[in-house]
Structure formats: structure tokens, C-alpha cells
Motif scaffolding. Structure first.
Motif, mmCIF file in Angstrom:
data_model
loop_
_atom_site.group_PDB
_atom_site.id
_atom_site.type_symbol
_atom_site.label_atom_id
_atom_site.label_comp_id
_atom_site.label_asym_id
_atom_site.label_seq_id
_atom_site.Cartn_x
_atom_site.Cartn_y
_atom_site.Cartn_z
ATOM 1 N N THR A 57 0.823 -1.205 0.000
ATOM 2 C CA THR A 57 0.000 0.000 0.000
ATOM 3 C C THR A 57 0.856 1.254 0.000
ATOM 4 O O THR A 57 0.551 2.240 -0.693
ATOM 5 N N ALA A 58 1.942 1.236 0.774
ATOM 6 C CA ALA A 58 2.850 2.384 0.813
ATOM 7 C C ALA A 58 3.455 2.648 -0.555
ATOM 8 O O ALA A 58 3.539 3.811 -1.008
ATOM 9 N N TRP A 59 3.875 1.595 -1.222
ATOM 10 C CA TRP A 59 4.466 1.744 -2.563
ATOM 11 C C TRP A 59 3.439 2.288 -3.559
ATOM 12 O O TRP A 59 3.710 3.242 -4.294
ATOM 13 N N LEU A 60 2.237 1.690 -3.556
ATOM 14 C CA LEU A 60 1.206 2.135 -4.502
ATOM 15 C C LEU A 60 0.810 3.584 -4.242
ATOM 16 O O LEU A 60 0.653 4.371 -5.174
ATOM 17 N N THR A 61 0.671 3.931 -2.968
ATOM 18 C CA THR A 61 0.261 5.294 -2.626
ATOM 19 C C THR A 61 1.323 6.309 -3.004
ATOM 20 O O THR A 61 1.015 7.394 -3.526
ATOM 21 N N ALA A 62 2.588 5.970 -2.765
ATOM 22 C CA ALA A 62 3.670 6.933 -2.980
ATOM 23 C C ALA A 62 4.077 7.062 -4.435
ATOM 24 O O ALA A 62 4.448 8.159 -4.884
ATOM 25 N N GLU A 63 4.005 5.959 -5.199
ATOM 26 C CA GLU A 63 4.637 5.981 -6.521
ATOM 27 C C GLU A 63 3.735 5.576 -7.679
ATOM 28 O O GLU A 63 4.094 5.802 -8.832
#
Length: 267
Positions: A168-174
Motif C-alpha cells: 500500500t505504501a508503494w502504490l500510494t507513494a509511486e
């Protein structure tokens, strides 16, 4: 190589792998000049970065997991465990999980978010495979169960949640567009439903072992706390996370209560 030398090598490699994991953890906590995890990757891994990030106190479970890993390391190094058939089967896999655990922290420190996702997915797969071995070769004593099954189970249950949070962090950030926030609640609830299904499958696959469920439920509870009292705030996601936590624990308890745990044959 003789069996005795091979067993000593296995025990030594487990010790080395866990020491590496602990050193990496200390580095990730800001010791030895490392940057704390919550400050890495432009804050993408912080407790307030995404809709599915657990509140910061959730990560205290790592102390418990490391404690169990250290206890297992000492226990498996005892002469009485040297020629154990079960230790011969699981020693190297557990060492792999320790190395991948440490590797994630180094990936977060020095590489990119996609590489942290790859590393944690590999860790999840390794933990799942190790747990499967433990199920197929059940412990002979309660002590053995605590040092092995509980240790790996806690690690597996927490990393299941951590994988979701990391992706989720990866999808949200990038990856996600600006419009992501409009449907964040719906997306978050859908992912939590998937987590419940995965945790239920884990409970069935591990024949009702409670440790993975407890660790996953811990993470879900703190996702709820984070969304109810912190940013980004989302009461629907918080309530869903708390309900999910209850269901995750209820599944293995139901297997115990109904006597449907069963056991896989030894191989």
C-alpha cells in the motif's frame, strides 16, 4: 561431510542469520547511524502515510518476534537439538527468514520502495513455506512448539499484515493517481476483506495454530486505532479493521472448538 559436522554447520548458520537480523534491526531503529524506518523513503513507511498503515505502537511486536527468534536460536544450538530430524528440516528455512528480515531493513535504508516490496514478499513466501514444514512435521513437545511453531507463527502473522502495508505504501507513494484518495476507504475495506480471507486460509492450512492469527489481529487492531484517532482518518476502515481482527482470531478458535484441525501426514 559427517552428520555431526553438518548439524553443527546448520546450527552455526542459524546463529549467524539471526545475529545479522538483529544488527539490521538495530540499524533500522537508528542505532549505528541508521535512519529510523518511519523516516525512510520520504516517509512512505510511516504510521500516517497510508490508509492501511498501523499506528506506530503496533510495531512493538517486532521486539516480541526478535525475542522469540533469539530464544529459538539459543535452543536450537543446544546439543540435544543437534541431531533432531525436525531441526534438520527447518533450521535452514528459519535462517533464510532471518536473513530476508534483515535484508528488508537494509532495502528500506538503501534502495527503493519496489525493492522493499519484493523483499517482504519473498520473506512472506519463506515464512509460509517454513510454517508448512512445521505443520507437516508436528512438534513432539510443548517446549518444541513454543520455540518453533510460535516463533514462526508470530513472524508469519505479522509479516502478512506488513506486506499489505508495504504494498500500500508503494502504490500510494509511486503508483496511485491523485484521485486515489477519493476511493481510499472503499479500497482499504476491500483489502481488509482480502486479509481476512488470507488469514482464514492460513489458520486452516496451519491446522488452527493461533500465533499467526494473534499477530495478524494485533496489526489489524492498530490499523483501526491509526484510522480512528490519527491521519489519514477513516472511521469505516477503522471499524472494518477491528471486525477483521475479531474474525481472524475466531477462525482458529473455531477449528479448535469443533475438532476440525486435523493433522497432515509426516513426510
Amino acid at each position: 561431510m559427517s552428520a555431526a559436522r553438518s548439524d553443527i554447520l546448520r546450527q552455526s548458520l542459524v546463529i549467524s542469520a539471526v545475529v545479522f537480523m538483529v544488527i539490521a534491526a538495530m540499524f533500522g531503529a537508528g542505532v549505528f547511524g541508521g535512519t529510523p524506518v518511519q523516516d525512510l523513503q520520504n516517509g512512505a513507511l510511516a504510521a500516517d502515510a497510508t490508509i492501511l498503515a498501523p499506528a506506530s505502537r503496533a510495531f512493538s511486536i517486532w521486539s516480541l518476534i526478535y525475542l522469540f527468534m533469539l530464544a529459538y536460536t539459543v535452543w536450537q544450538a543446544l546439543p540435544a537439538q543437534r541431531a533432531s530430524d525436525r531441526q534438520r528440516r527447518i533450521g535452514y528455512p528459519i535462517a533464510v527468514t532471518a536473513v530476508l528480515n534483515g535484508a528488508w531493513l537494509l532495502a528500506a535504508q538503501f534502495t527503493t520502495l519496489p525493492l522493499t516490496v519484493l523483499t517482504i514478499v519473498l520473506l512472506l513466501v519463506a515464512l509460509g513455506a517454513t510454517m508448512r514444514l512445521l505443520v507437516r512435521h508436528p512438534p513432539r513437545t510443548a517446549t518444541e512448539s513454543i520455540f518453533t511453531d510460535v516463533t514462526v507463527g508470530l513472524h508469519l502473522g505479522w509479516v502478512t499484515l506488513a506486506t499489505v502495508a508495504n504494498i500500500t505504501a508503494w502504490l500510494t507513494a509511486e503508483v496511485a493517481p491523485e484521485s486515489w484518495s477519493v476511493v481510499a476507504d472503499v479500497w482499504g475495506i476491500a483489502v481488509l476483506v482480502a486479509v481476512v480471507l488470507i488469514a482464514a486460509a492460513t489458520a486452516i492450512g496451519t491446522r488452527g495454530r493461533l500465533a499467526p492469527a494473534l499477530a495478524s489481529a494485533w496489526g489489524l487492531i492498530w490499523i483501526g486505532v491509526g484510522r480512528f484517532s490519527g491521519e489519514p482518518e477513516s472511521t469505516p476502515v477503522a471499524i472494518t479493521a477491528w471486525i477483521a481482527a475479531a474474525i481472524v482470531v475466531a477462525v482458529p478458535l473455531a477449528l479448535w472448538a469443533t475438532g476440525r484441525r486435523g493433522e497432515l501426514p509426516r513426510r
